[in-house]
Design a protein around this motif. Sequence first.
Motif, PDB file in Angstrom:
ATOM      1  N   LYS A 135      84.349  35.470 -31.579  1.00  0.00           N
ATOM      2  CA  LYS A 135      84.670  35.825 -33.243  1.00  0.00           C
ATOM      3  C   LYS A 135      86.441  35.451 -32.911  1.00  0.00           C
ATOM      4  O   LYS A 135      86.409  36.843 -34.015  1.00  0.00           O
ATOM      5  CB  LYS A 135      84.297  36.792 -32.978  1.00  0.00           C
ATOM      6  CG  LYS A 135      82.692  37.386 -33.458  1.00  0.00           C
ATOM      7  CD  LYS A 135      82.253  38.610 -33.367  1.00  0.00           C
ATOM      8  CE  LYS A 135      80.280  38.755 -34.084  1.00  0.00           C
ATOM      9  NZ  LYS A 135      80.406  39.963 -34.038  1.00  0.00           N
ATOM     10  N   THR A 136      86.915  34.577 -33.004  1.00  0.00           N
ATOM     11  CA  THR A 136      88.307  34.153 -33.321  1.00  0.00           C
ATOM     12  C   THR A 136      88.566  34.365 -34.698  1.00  0.00           C
ATOM     13  O   THR A 136      87.849  33.103 -34.956  1.00  0.00           O
ATOM     14  CB  THR A 136      88.589  33.858 -32.596  1.00  0.00           C
ATOM     15  OG1 THR A 136      88.503  34.003 -31.069  1.00  0.00           O
ATOM     16  CG2 THR A 136      90.495  33.275 -32.303  1.00  0.00           C
ATOM     17  N   GLU A 137      88.794  35.203 -35.367  1.00  0.00           N
ATOM     18  CA  GLU A 137      89.090  34.935 -37.691  1.00  0.00           C
ATOM     19  C   GLU A 137      89.944  33.269 -37.584  1.00  0.00           C
ATOM     20  O   GLU A 137      90.717  33.237 -36.344  1.00  0.00           O
ATOM     21  CB  GLU A 137      89.997  36.021 -37.747  1.00  0.00           C
ATOM     22  CG  GLU A 137      89.505  37.265 -37.395  1.00  0.00           C
ATOM     23  CD  GLU A 137      88.589  37.921 -38.391  1.00  0.00           C
ATOM     24  OE1 GLU A 137      88.134  36.879 -39.326  1.00  0.00           O
ATOM     25  OE2 GLU A 137      87.703  38.091 -37.723  1.00  0.00           O
ATOM     26  N   GLN A 138      89.092  32.966 -38.697  1.00  0.00           N
ATOM     27  CA  GLN A 138      90.502  31.373 -38.682  1.00  0.00           C
ATOM     28  C   GLN A 138      91.493  31.476 -38.374  1.00  0.00           C
ATOM     29  O   GLN A 138      92.384  32.508 -38.704  1.00  0.00           O
ATOM     30  CB  GLN A 138      89.239  31.240 -39.891  1.00  0.00           C
ATOM     31  CG  GLN A 138      87.608  30.331 -39.751  1.00  0.00           C
ATOM     32  CD  GLN A 138      87.877  29.140 -38.886  1.00  0.00           C
ATOM     33  OE1 GLN A 138      88.350  28.508 -39.059  1.00  0.00           O
ATOM     34  NE2 GLN A 138      87.460  29.457 -38.146  1.00  0.00           N
ATOM     35  N   GLY A 139      92.306  30.654 -37.765  1.00  0.00           N
ATOM     36  CA  GLY A 139      93.795  30.616 -38.199  1.00  0.00           C
ATOM     37  C   GLY A 139      94.937  31.270 -37.009  1.00  0.00           C
ATOM     38  O   GLY A 139      96.038  30.791 -37.561  1.00  0.00           O
ATOM     39  N   ASP A 197      92.585  26.611 -32.927  1.00  0.00           N
ATOM     40  CA  ASP A 197      91.193  25.862 -34.398  1.00  0.00           C
ATOM     41  C   ASP A 197      90.292  26.489 -33.486  1.00  0.00           C
ATOM     42  O   ASP A 197      89.301  25.589 -33.656  1.00  0.00           O
ATOM     43  CB  ASP A 197      91.698  24.220 -34.080  1.00  0.00           C
ATOM     44  CG  ASP A 197      92.983  23.081 -34.337  1.00  0.00           C
ATOM     45  OD1 ASP A 197      93.552  24.874 -35.492  1.00  0.00           O
ATOM     46  OD2 ASP A 197      93.506  22.691 -34.579  1.00  0.00           O
ATOM     47  N   PHE A 198      89.944  27.288 -33.194  1.00  0.00           N
ATOM     48  CA  PHE A 198      88.452  28.303 -33.148  1.00  0.00           C
ATOM     49  C   PHE A 198      87.342  27.575 -33.988  1.00  0.00           C
ATOM     50  O   PHE A 198      87.652  27.916 -35.352  1.00  0.00           O
ATOM     51  CB  PHE A 198      88.497  29.040 -32.464  1.00  0.00           C
ATOM     52  CG  PHE A 198      89.820  29.842 -31.493  1.00  0.00           C
ATOM     53  CD1 PHE A 198      88.414  29.986 -30.233  1.00  0.00           C
ATOM     54  CD2 PHE A 198      90.665  30.258 -31.405  1.00  0.00           C
ATOM     55  CE1 PHE A 198      89.555  30.411 -29.250  1.00  0.00           C
ATOM     56  CE2 PHE A 198      91.410  30.643 -30.090  1.00  0.00           C
ATOM     57  CZ  PHE A 198      91.636  30.453 -28.957  1.00  0.00           C
ATOM     58  N   SER A 199      86.154  27.472 -34.003  1.00  0.00           N
ATOM     59  CA  SER A 199      85.622  26.819 -34.804  1.00  0.00           C
ATOM     60  C   SER A 199      84.642  29.197 -35.067  1.00  0.00           C
ATOM     61  O   SER A 199      85.162  29.531 -34.417  1.00  0.00           O
ATOM     62  CB  SER A 199      84.572  26.468 -34.299  1.00  0.00           C
ATOM     63  OG  SER A 199      83.036  26.450 -33.683  1.00  0.00           O
ATOM     64  N   GLU A 200      83.788  29.263 -35.925  1.00  0.00           N
ATOM     65  CA  GLU A 200      83.851  30.180 -36.386  1.00  0.00           C
ATOM     66  C   GLU A 200      82.629  30.869 -35.360  1.00  0.00           C
ATOM     67  O   GLU A 200      82.346  31.845 -35.035  1.00  0.00           O
ATOM     68  CB  GLU A 200      83.044  30.555 -37.823  1.00  0.00           C
ATOM     69  CG  GLU A 200      82.104  31.861 -38.098  1.00  0.00           C
ATOM     70  CD  GLU A 200      81.938  31.297 -39.298  1.00  0.00           C
ATOM     71  OE1 GLU A 200      80.924  31.963 -39.797  1.00  0.00           O
ATOM     72  OE2 GLU A 200      82.765  30.700 -40.369  1.00  0.00           O
ATOM     73  N   ASP A 201      81.928  29.850 -34.289  1.00  0.00           N
ATOM     74  CA  ASP A 201      80.692  30.272 -33.538  1.00  0.00           C
ATOM     75  C   ASP A 201      81.442  29.973 -32.124  1.00  0.00           C
ATOM     76  O   ASP A 201      80.943  30.122 -31.548  1.00  0.00           O
ATOM     77  CB  ASP A 201      79.688  29.333 -33.633  1.00  0.00           C
ATOM     78  CG  ASP A 201      79.347  28.066 -33.534  1.00  0.00           C
ATOM     79  OD1 ASP A 201      81.068  27.822 -33.639  1.00  0.00           O
ATOM     80  OD2 ASP A 201      79.580  27.476 -33.054  1.00  0.00           O
ATOM     81  N   CYS A 202      82.489  29.590 -31.817  1.00  0.00           N
ATOM     82  CA  CYS A 202      83.041  29.560 -30.547  1.00  0.00           C
ATOM     83  C   CYS A 202      82.862  30.657 -29.726  1.00  0.00           C
ATOM     84  O   CYS A 202      83.055  31.430 -29.935  1.00  0.00           O
ATOM     85  CB  CYS A 202      84.905  28.970 -30.734  1.00  0.00           C
ATOM     86  SG  CYS A 202      85.672  28.368 -29.562  1.00  0.00           S
TER      87      CYS A 202
END
Length: 135
Positions: A40-44, A100-105
């Motif tokens: 659940k790492t936030e975008q950016g 650059d973590f994807s939303e589901d990473c």
Amino acid sequence: MSLIKWIEFQILGDERGSLVALERERNVPFDIRRVYYIYKTEQGVSRGYHAHRNLRQVAMCVAGSCKMVLDDGFQREEVVMDCPTRGLLIESMMWREMHDFSEDCVLLVLASEPYLESDYIRDYQKFVAECRHEG
């Protein structure tokens, strides 16, 4: 010499689905003393920005993807992690950054030692100085 060292994990399973087993001295090159995962790492948002003096790790994206940057104080390489059957071996004295973590990473990390704050180097310039002093 490349800083990127992959460990390919054998896929087990059958028609019901797949399974990957992680075992010390079989497919993980150290005793596993700590396991954690980042999700659940936030975008950016980027993570890491540190090195360890002694700790070794194997990191793998068990879901989704992220970019891993490794730096040994002399060279810097990046790789996209997006395969649950492949782990990235991160040796000691290796600066790491995750981007650059994807939303589901879900990034799973196996560590050779328990958490010890004194093992961390959190300042990049200090890290480079220590690397060049050792080399």
